[in-house]
Design a protein around this motif. Structure first.
Motif, PDB file in Angstrom:
ATOM      1  N   ARG A  76       0.943  -0.932   0.041  1.00 14.90           N
ATOM      2  CA  ARG A  76      -0.124   0.271   0.009  1.00 14.90           C
ATOM      3  C   ARG A  76       0.931   1.139  -0.095  1.00 14.90           C
ATOM      4  NH1 ARG A  76      -3.266  -3.335   3.547  1.00 14.90           N
ATOM      5  NH2 ARG A  76      -2.251  -2.321   5.115  1.00 14.90           N
ATOM      6  N   SER A  77       2.105   0.804   0.458  1.00 14.13           N
ATOM      7  CA  SER A  77       2.848   2.204   0.908  1.00 14.13           C
ATOM      8  C   SER A  77       3.395   2.400  -1.230  1.00 14.13           C
ATOM      9  CB  SER A  77       4.106   2.379   1.938  1.00 14.13           C
ATOM     10  OG  SER A  77       5.737   1.563   0.672  1.00 14.13           O
ATOM     11  N   LEU A  78       3.474   1.866  -1.737  1.00 11.79           N
ATOM     12  CA  LEU A  78       3.973   1.314  -2.721  1.00 11.79           C
ATOM     13  C   LEU A  78       2.577   2.188  -3.504  1.00 11.79           C
ATOM     14  CD1 LEU A  78       6.653  -1.024  -2.638  1.00 11.79           C
ATOM     15  CD2 LEU A  78       6.420   1.694  -2.525  1.00 11.79           C
TER      16      LEU A  78
ATOM     17  N   ASP B   9      -3.988  21.959   1.123  1.00 10.35           N
ATOM     18  CA  ASP B   9      -3.639  20.905   1.860  1.00 10.35           C
ATOM     19  C   ASP B   9      -3.889  19.622   2.613  1.00 10.35           C
ATOM     20  OD1 ASP B   9      -3.355  22.951   3.855  1.00 10.35           O
ATOM     21  OD2 ASP B   9      -4.725  23.794   4.480  1.00 10.35           O
ATOM     22  N   ASN B  10      -5.191  19.393   1.350  1.00  7.30           N
ATOM     23  CA  ASN B  10      -5.407  17.593   1.071  1.00  7.30           C
ATOM     24  C   ASN B  10      -4.314  16.779   1.006  1.00  7.30           C
ATOM     25  OD1 ASN B  10      -8.308  15.934   0.699  1.00  7.30           O
ATOM     26  ND2 ASN B  10      -8.631  18.106   1.203  1.00  7.30           N
ATOM     27  N   LEU B  11      -3.439  17.873  -0.043  1.00  7.56           N
ATOM     28  CA  LEU B  11      -2.487  17.050  -0.834  1.00  7.56           C
ATOM     29  C   LEU B  11      -1.575  16.697   0.075  1.00  7.56           C
ATOM     30  CD1 LEU B  11      -1.971  18.312  -4.747  1.00  7.56           C
ATOM     31  CD2 LEU B  11      -3.257  15.941  -3.240  1.00  7.56           C
ATOM     32  N   ILE B  12      -1.224  17.911   1.161  1.00 13.83           N
ATOM     33  CA  ILE B  12      -0.247  17.546   2.508  1.00 13.83           C
ATOM     34  C   ILE B  12      -0.487  16.654   3.435  1.00 13.83           C
ATOM     35  CG2 ILE B  12       1.206  19.764   4.073  1.00 13.83           C
ATOM     36  CD1 ILE B  12       0.852  21.362   2.659  1.00 13.83           C
ATOM     37  N   VAL B  13      -1.460  16.729   3.673  1.00 12.17           N
ATOM     38  CA  VAL B  13      -1.672  16.018   5.098  1.00 12.17           C
ATOM     39  C   VAL B  13      -1.659  13.954   4.606  1.00 12.17           C
ATOM     40  CG1 VAL B  13      -4.179  14.994   6.554  1.00 12.17           C
ATOM     41  CG2 VAL B  13      -3.541  17.450   6.221  1.00 12.17           C
ATOM     42  N   TYR B  14      -2.483  14.307   2.945  1.00 15.75           N
ATOM     43  CA  TYR B  14      -2.088  12.893   3.095  1.00 15.75           C
ATOM     44  C   TYR B  14      -0.992  12.594   2.510  1.00 15.75           C
ATOM     45  CZ  TYR B  14      -3.902   9.004  -0.121  1.00 15.75           C
ATOM     46  OH  TYR B  14      -4.426   7.253  -0.227  1.00 15.75           O
ATOM     47  N   GLY B  15       0.143  12.959   2.493  1.00 20.42           N
ATOM     48  CA  GLY B  15       1.521  13.300   2.251  1.00 20.42           C
ATOM     49  C   GLY B  15       2.223  12.286   3.975  1.00 20.42           C
ATOM     50  N   ARG B  16       1.688  13.218   4.094  1.00 21.19           N
ATOM     51  CA  ARG B  16       2.009  12.892   5.720  1.00 21.19           C
ATOM     52  C   ARG B  16       1.969  11.460   6.489  1.00 21.19           C
ATOM     53  NH1 ARG B  16       5.858  14.265   8.083  1.00 21.19           N
ATOM     54  NH2 ARG B  16       5.067  15.336   9.942  1.00 21.19           N
ATOM     55  N   TYR B  17       0.458  10.833   6.293  1.00 22.68           N
ATOM     56  CA  TYR B  17       0.278   9.777   6.123  1.00 22.68           C
ATOM     57  C   TYR B  17       1.230   8.843   6.250  1.00 22.68           C
ATOM     58  CZ  TYR B  17      -4.779  11.204   6.778  1.00 22.68           C
ATOM     59  OH  TYR B  17      -5.670  11.800   7.640  1.00 22.68           O
ATOM     60  N   PHE B  18       1.956   8.496   4.405  1.00 19.48           N
ATOM     61  CA  PHE B  18       2.789   8.219   4.652  1.00 19.48           C
ATOM     62  C   PHE B  18       4.658   8.044   4.981  1.00 19.48           C
ATOM     63  CE2 PHE B  18      -0.330   8.263   0.859  1.00 19.48           C
ATOM     64  CZ  PHE B  18       0.641   7.238   1.004  1.00 19.48           C
ATOM     65  N   GLY B  19       4.799   9.395   5.988  1.00 22.08           N
ATOM     66  CA  GLY B  19       5.738   9.673   6.434  1.00 22.08           C
ATOM     67  C   GLY B  19       6.840  10.154   5.893  1.00 22.08           C
TER      68      GLY B  19
ATOM     69  N   VAL C 186       8.884  18.470   2.168  1.00 19.57           N
ATOM     70  CA  VAL C 186       8.355  17.899   1.087  1.00 19.57           C
ATOM     71  C   VAL C 186       7.380  17.597   0.254  1.00 19.57           C
ATOM     72  CG1 VAL C 186       9.715  15.439   0.193  1.00 19.57           C
ATOM     73  CG2 VAL C 186      10.800  16.533   1.588  1.00 19.57           C
ATOM     74  N   CYS C 187       6.368  17.640   1.239  1.00 15.58           N
ATOM     75  CA  CYS C 187       4.721  17.390   1.106  1.00 15.58           C
ATOM     76  C   CYS C 187       4.951  17.987  -0.166  1.00 15.58           C
ATOM     77  CB  CYS C 187       3.645  16.898   2.121  1.00 15.58           C
ATOM     78  SG  CYS C 187       4.067  15.315   2.456  1.00 15.58           S
TER      79      CYS C 187
ATOM     80  N   ILE D 120       0.552  11.780  -4.319  1.00 17.33           N
ATOM     81  CA  ILE D 120       1.760  12.082  -3.238  1.00 17.33           C
ATOM     82  C   ILE D 120       3.517  11.191  -3.154  1.00 17.33           C
ATOM     83  CG2 ILE D 120       0.349  11.798  -1.659  1.00 17.33           C
ATOM     84  CD1 ILE D 120       2.045  15.588  -1.886  1.00 17.33           C
ATOM     85  N   ASN D 121       3.013  10.081  -3.125  1.00 13.81           N
ATOM     86  CA  ASN D 121       4.043   9.318  -2.181  1.00 13.81           C
ATOM     87  C   ASN D 121       4.453   8.966  -3.371  1.00 13.81           C
ATOM     88  OD1 ASN D 121       1.702   7.731  -3.224  1.00 13.81           O
ATOM     89  ND2 ASN D 121       2.142   6.110  -2.426  1.00 13.81           N
ATOM     90  N   GLU D 122       4.658   9.702  -4.792  1.00 13.36           N
ATOM     91  CA  GLU D 122       5.533   9.075  -6.130  1.00 13.36           C
ATOM     92  C   GLU D 122       5.464   7.279  -6.416  1.00 13.36           C
ATOM     93  OE1 GLU D 122       9.277  10.543  -5.252  1.00 13.36           O
ATOM     94  OE2 GLU D 122       8.406  12.098  -6.257  1.00 13.36           O
ATOM     95  N   PRO D 123       3.751   6.910  -6.362  1.00 10.17           N
ATOM     96  CA  PRO D 123       3.288   5.254  -5.941  1.00 10.17           C
ATOM     97  C   PRO D 123       4.511   5.366  -7.895  1.00 10.17           C
ATOM     98  CG  PRO D 123       1.615   6.607  -7.111  1.00 10.17           C
ATOM     99  CD  PRO D 123       2.923   7.673  -6.791  1.00 10.17           C
ATOM    100  N   ARG D 124       4.411   3.553  -7.532  1.00  5.36           N
ATOM    101  CA  ARG D 124       5.353   3.027  -8.218  1.00  5.36           C
ATOM    102  C   ARG D 124       4.064   2.543  -9.255  1.00  5.36           C
ATOM    103  NH1 ARG D 124       9.213  -1.186  -6.988  1.00  5.36           N
ATOM    104  NH2 ARG D 124       8.867  -2.076  -8.673  1.00  5.36           N
ATOM    105  N   ILE D 125       2.583   2.674  -9.246  1.00  5.17           N
ATOM    106  CA  ILE D 125       1.468   1.669  -9.579  1.00  5.17           C
ATOM    107  C   ILE D 125       0.289   2.422  -9.103  1.00  5.17           C
ATOM    108  CG2 ILE D 125      -0.358  -0.347 -10.268  1.00  5.17           C
ATOM    109  CD1 ILE D 125       1.680  -1.569  -8.980  1.00  5.17           C
TER     110      ILE D 125
END
Length: 308
Positions: A77-79, A97-107, A112-113, A152-157
C-alpha cells in the motif's frame, strides 16, 4: 525480461456461495496502462481491492511488486497510488492541504509534501484553486485533485477505479489528458472502466471481464480486429419492427445483432450495406455507419450490451 509488477494466476474471490472473481490470470509489466473492462458487477473492483491489499483472495496466486498482498499489505500500500470510484477528499481541508496531509500519512516530511503538492497542483491544473474549499470544486476538479493526491507518495503503480464516472464529456477529456501524460512518464496505470471509449483512449492492453471471468485479452485495436468487423451499421425501425426487419436483412451480412432499440449489422463496408438495405425496400427511421468499438467486442463475447 522485466518482471511484471502485477501477476495473477487462478485469482479467485468468493463471498459465501457467490464467486465475484473466478480464477483469472493476467500480468502487468512496468510502465503499461492496463485495463479491466466490463459492466458493473463483473468483478473489476473486487480484483482492484485484492491488488490494493485491502481484500484477501480466496484462492490462486497474486503478487504485486514481487510481494504477496495477503502477507505484505502495508508495504504494498505504501507503493501504490489509489483513486477510488467515489471521491473521498477531506472537505474540512482546503485543496493544497488535502495533498500535504495525505502525504504525511506516508511519513513524508512536511517540506517535501509541500513541494510535491505545488508540483501536483500544476500537473492537475488546479493552481488557482490551491486555497479553495473542496466543496467549491466542480466534479472534474475533484477528480483531478483525487488523482493528484494519489501521486503524492510517488507510487510505483497508480490504480484508478472507474476514473471518469459521472463526469461531463469536457471534464472526461481533461482527465484523460492528465492520465495520458502519466503514461508518457512511464507510470504503470491499472484502471477499471465500463466506458469503451475510455479503454480505447487509455489502455495499452486490457482484459474483458464478465461475471468474474476473463472473456478476452489484448490491445483495444487487436480485440476489435479479432472479434468485430471494420464498420457497424446501426438501424432503428421502431421497437416493434426491429426483429422483423432483421429477419428480412438476414444474408446481407454475416452477423446481425438485434437490441431493444436498434439493429446492428456488422460489415467491412457499412455504406454499401446501407444501400442494400434500401434496395430491400426497408426504410429505417434513423441510420448510422460507424467504426467498430469495444462495445461490439463485448456484445460478441457475451451476447449483451456493455452498459445495460
Amino acid at each position: 525480461m522485466t518482471a511484471p509488477v502485477i501477476a495473477a494466476h487462478g485469482l479467485t474471490k468468493r463471498f459465501g456461495d457467490f464467486t465475484a472473481v473466478d480464477g483469472i490470470d493476467f500480468e502487468v509489466p512496468p510502465g503499461e496502462s492496463f485495463g479491466l473492462l466490463g459492466p458493473n458487477g463483473a468483478g473489476k473492483s473486487t480484483t482492484m481491492r485484492m491488488i490494493g491489499a485491502v481484500s484477501q483472495r480466496t484462492a490462486g496466486d497474486l503478487t504485486v511488486l514481487g510481494l504477496d498482498p495477503d502477507s505484505h499489505g502495508p508495504e504494498i500500500r505504501s507503493l501504490l497510488g489509489v483513486v477510488p470510484q467515489e471521491d473521498n477528499l477531506d472537505t474540512e481541508l482546503r485543496v493544497r492541504d488535502n495533498l500535504i496531509v495525505y502525504g504525511r500519512y506516508f511519513g513524508i516530511p512536511r517540506s517535501v509534501c509541500a513541494t510535491r503538492a505545488d508540483e501536483l497542483l500544476g500537473f492537475a491544473q488546479l493552481e488557482e484553486k490551491r486555497n479553495a474549499k473542496v466543496d467549491d470544486l466542480s466534479g472534474g476538479m475533484k477528480r483531478r485533485l483525487t488523482i493528484a493526491r494519489a501521486l503524492i507518495n510517488e507510487p510505483r503503480i497508480l490504480m484508478l477505479d472507474e476514473p471518469t464516472t459521472g463526469l461531463d464529456p469536457q471534464a472526461r477529456h481533461v482527465l484523460w489528458d492528465r492520465l495520458f501524460r502519466l503514461k508518457e512518464r512511464g507510470t504503470t496505470l491499472v484502471l477499471t472502466t465500463h466506458y469503451m471509449d475510455e479503454a480505447e483512449q487509455l489502455c495499452d492492453r486490457l482484459v474483458v471481464v464478465d461475471k468474474g471471468r476473463i472473456m478476452a485479452e489484448g490491445s483495444p485495436s487487436a480485440l476489435i480486429r479479432q472479434y468485430s468487423t471494420r464498420e457497424v451499421v446501426e438501424l432503428r425501425f421502431g421497437s416493434e419492427r426491429n426483429a422483423e426487419a432483421a429477419t428480412r436483412m438476414a444474408g446481407l451480412v454475416e452477423r446481425i445483432e438485434v437490441l431493444p432499440d436498434r439493429v446492428l449489422l456488422y460489415a467491412e463496408d457499412g455504406e454499401a450495406v446501407l444501400e442494400r438495405v434500401t434496395d430491400l425496400g426497408l426504410h429505417p427511421t434513423t441510420s448510422l455507419v460507424r467504426r467498430s468499438s469495444l462495445e461490439d467486442v463485448f456484445l460478441r463475447l457475451t451476447g449483451r450490451s456493455l452498459i445495460e
